[in-house]
Design an enzyme around this catalytic site. Structure first.
Site: not given
Ligand code: GLO
Ligand code: MG
Length: 346
Positions: A54, A51
């Site tokens: 992150d 993210h």
């Molecule tokens: C939630 C999502 C989340 C995304 C992550 C990347 O349901 O799967 O984990 O994949 O935030 O944007």
């Protein structure tokens, strides 16, 4: 015989989660980013997904210069560890500015926040050296039908995507659909919706998708069909493999842990479409079970990859000729049993 393709694996820092759920606090102590990178390396994964925050914690309070410096510092850590950055995703669901949606908020100031933040996320991707932006449109949807206009929301999403595509001519946007949670109904629930929206943007070639197994299952679809569909358009640019036991909250279980046959068919679809041959990674968006002890903290990731590789062997040893004979004879009962016995090792 042609050399068989070697898959490359990836996960994100959030996949080493601490066990918090809506009903209780964490069950494992928070770890640093460096610890997580170390674990990823030890497990032999090749890439990490991020993210925006992150990479740059507390991003909303940071200047452009700070974002650049922190992104470059992290890039150095990745380079030193020999780990590739797979993608960066704007986390558009935590801030008070995204309470009523991000790109589709009813408040223009909030919509502007969401777009500005997405552009900063693109800058981070650029500093890290990846051209892939993932958009999980977490809060683009409704709790009640009357609160927003579905038609207007599509237009707002397209407007936001266009601004991102215009900001950096080299980036690709990969939409990660999910039908519900946290919303009652999301505006982009399936791969079909994601690829249709791509066509409305200023540069459809740079808008593709990411399939998450659990999200497809929550939409009542078979993830293998979603894979085939996306790859028929050449648009599957990333993947979140995991598992989901029916229609309930998003479980992010280890790959194959709820339904081995559904997992087998996903690997088979990836293999027949040549997924990964353009550098795409197999990412696991899985979480440890809440009761997991600290010493078992990595098992869900290691197990997901082990299961993937075991299923890959099964896919490669599947007797395609025999299967084709059953298909030609319309003997689907025999085909069905052949798959079960193959999976059971018989
Ligand atoms: C939630 C999502 C989340 C995304 C992550 C990347 O349901 O799967 O984990 O994949 O935030 O944007
Ligand atoms: Mg995901």
């Amino acid at each position: 015989m042609a050399k068989q393709h070697q898959y490359k694996f990836c996960f994100g820092p959030w996949n080493l989660s601490e066990g918090q759920d809506p009903y209780g606090p964490t069950t494992r102590p928070a770890q640093t980013f460096d610890w997580k990178l170390d674990q990823l390396k030890k497990l032999g994964f090749e890439a990490m997904m991020f993210h925006d925050d992150d990479v740059v914690p507390d991003i909303d309070r940071k200047s452009g210069a700070q974002i650049k410096r922190e992104s470059k510092e992290l890039k150095k850590k990745l380079d030193d560890a020999g780990v590739a950055p797979e993608m960066v995703a704007p986390r558009l669901w935590f801030s008070p500015m995204t309470i009523d949606g991000a790109y589709t908020s009813n408040d223009p100031k909030c919509r502007k926040y969401a777009i500005d933040r997405s552009l900063r996320c693109i800058d981070i991707a650029h500093y890290l050296g990846t051209d892939l932006i993932v958009l999980w449109l977490a809060r683009e949807g409704t709790y009640m039908r009357e609160a927003k206009s579905g038609r207007r929301s599509v237009e707002l999403i397209v407007e936001a995507l266009d601004k991102m595509l215009g900001h950096d001519k080299s980036i690709r946007l990969s939409i990660e659909p999910k039908p519900n949670e946290p919303m009652d109904h999301a505006y982009v629930p399936t791969i079909g919706h994601a690829l249709a929206i791509a066509q409305l943007t200023r540069d459809p070639k740079r808008v593709g998708c990411l399939i998450e197994s659990a999200h497809a299952i929550l939409a009542g679809l078979d993830p293998a069909d979603e894979i085939d569909f996306a790859m028929a358009f050449g648009k599957l640019w990333s993947l979140h493999l995991n598992d989901q036991n029916g229609l309930k909250f998003d479980q992010d279980k280890p790959f194959g842990s709820a339904n081995l046959r559904v997992a087998f068919n996903q690997v088979r679809a990836l293999e027949r479409n040549g997924y990964g041959k353009n550098g795409e990674y197999v990412c696991f968006d899985v979480h440890p079970f809440r009761p997991a002890k600290v010493e078992h903290w990595l098992a869900h990731l290691d197990n997901s990859r082990r299961t993937f590789l075991r299923l890959l062997e099964k896919v490669r040893k599947f007797d395609e000729k025999r299967a084709r004979q059953f298909i030609a004879d319309r003997n689907y009962a025999a085909l069905d049993q052949m798959v079960l016995e193959h999976l059971m090792g018989g």
